[in-house]
Each structure stands twice: as structure tokens, then as C-alpha cells.
Design a protein around this motif. Sequence first.
Motif, short mmCIF file in Angstrom:
data_model
loop_
_atom_site.label_atom_id
_atom_site.label_comp_id
_atom_site.label_asym_id
_atom_site.label_seq_id
_atom_site.Cartn_x
_atom_site.Cartn_y
_atom_site.Cartn_z
N GLU A 18 0.81 -1.24 0.02
CA GLU A 18 0.07 -0.08 0.04
C GLU A 18 0.74 1.18 0.02
N ARG A 19 1.81 1.32 0.85
CA ARG A 19 2.81 2.31 0.97
C ARG A 19 3.48 2.69 -0.56
N GLN A 22 0.88 4.00 -2.89
CA GLN A 22 0.49 5.24 -2.72
C GLN A 22 1.57 6.27 -3.36
N GLU A 23 2.83 5.68 -3.03
CA GLU A 23 4.12 6.43 -3.69
C GLU A 23 4.04 6.50 -5.14
N ILE A 25 1.34 6.52 -6.93
CA ILE A 25 0.39 7.67 -7.38
C ILE A 25 1.28 8.99 -7.26
N ASN A 26 1.80 9.29 -6.04
CA ASN A 26 2.43 10.48 -6.03
C ASN A 26 3.44 10.70 -7.20
N GLY A 30 -0.29 12.26 -8.42
CA GLY A 30 -1.41 12.30 -7.61
C GLY A 30 -2.49 11.75 -8.16
N LEU A 31 -3.72 11.45 -7.77
CA LEU A 31 -4.90 10.73 -8.12
C LEU A 31 -5.34 11.63 -9.00
#
Length: 197
Positions: A18-19, A22-23, A25-26, A30-31
Motif C-alpha cells: 500500500e505504501r 501510494q507513492e 500515485i504520488n 497524484g490521483l
Amino acid sequence: MEVITTPVKNIDVDYMAERVFQESINILGGLKKLIEYRNLTWLPSLAEAAYAVVLRNELYKPYSEIARELGITEQTVKNILKADEEEVKKFLEGELEKVDEHKAGGIAKLAYKKVKSEEGVFVRKEELEVLGVDWALHVLVRLKGADFPLEKEQLHERLKGMVIKGKSMDKIIEKMNFPVKSPAEVLHQIKEIIEQG
């Protein structure tokens, strides 16, 4: 280049993936940026790539086992893990018009390196489960970006005001051994102090 680290038993693969997700996506902006570019179809591929990178680099799982676990082909796993993240980075920065690499794989590998550089070792699953995950995650959030080892004053500054299981962090820190060498060691010491009552 594949990042390989010493495998740790009982690691929380879901948390790590998950980390990395998320990174990833960053890295893409971003989303909201994905929505703007109508690239939401990348999300499933990023999730698969995040898991593949974590399973390979943290647990040394072979391609076949990763493929079975994720329900994808072994060739897809190979493409993810062999992606040249620097080529994908150049593509994302507009330096290349086209890239033959597995884009999600390259992005996940970039994200994995960034997360590892920020967090060092990932926390063991048992550390998150003891006394509930909530307090451990709050501690980890406050420790993000800290340069370990930490001395008592540095840890106190980051964790001041926290109360865990009815105990103030001030009292917990007084019983800890310093310097602490990693986020996992901080969690481990807190857990032991709380269990002692």
C-alpha cells in the motif's frame, strides 16, 4: 536495477504494498492528475506491480510464486520486475515519447526505492498487530523522515502529546533505551513498556 534487501519474516506485505502503491500515485502527480489524464486504468497495474516488487524484494519470492499469488502470468511478473525504472522516469518527464518498459513496474520500482529510503526497514507485521495497529501507525507517521538513530530528546519532540493505551508518551519515553536505531525498534520498545504495565 532490482533492489534486494534482507528478507524479514512476518513482514506486513499489505502495508508495504500500500505504501509503494501510494507513492506510485504520488510519482504520477497524484490521483487527481490520473483522473485529469484519464489514466485510472493504470491503478490495477500499479497495485499488481506494487505487490510484485514488495514480494520479490522483501521476501525473495520467485516469479512463479508471485504470479500465482497475484493471479497474473509469470511473464507479466518478469516484465514488472525487469522494467528499467530510469527509462520509465524519462518517459514520465517527457524526455522519451515511447517506452517499451512495463510502465507500472518501473513506477512501482521507483516508488519502492523512495519508500525504502524514507522508512529504512519496513516494520514487521507482529509489531503492528500488538495492542492494535492504530497506535503503531500514528507513531510511524510521526517518525516519517526522521534520521535514525534518534536520541531521547529527538524522539520526545516527534511523539510529544501522544497517549498510548492510557500511558503518556513522556512516561513511555522515560523507560526506553537510547539511541533508538529504527522505527521498528521504537515500536518494539513501546510495545514492551506497555505490556509491562
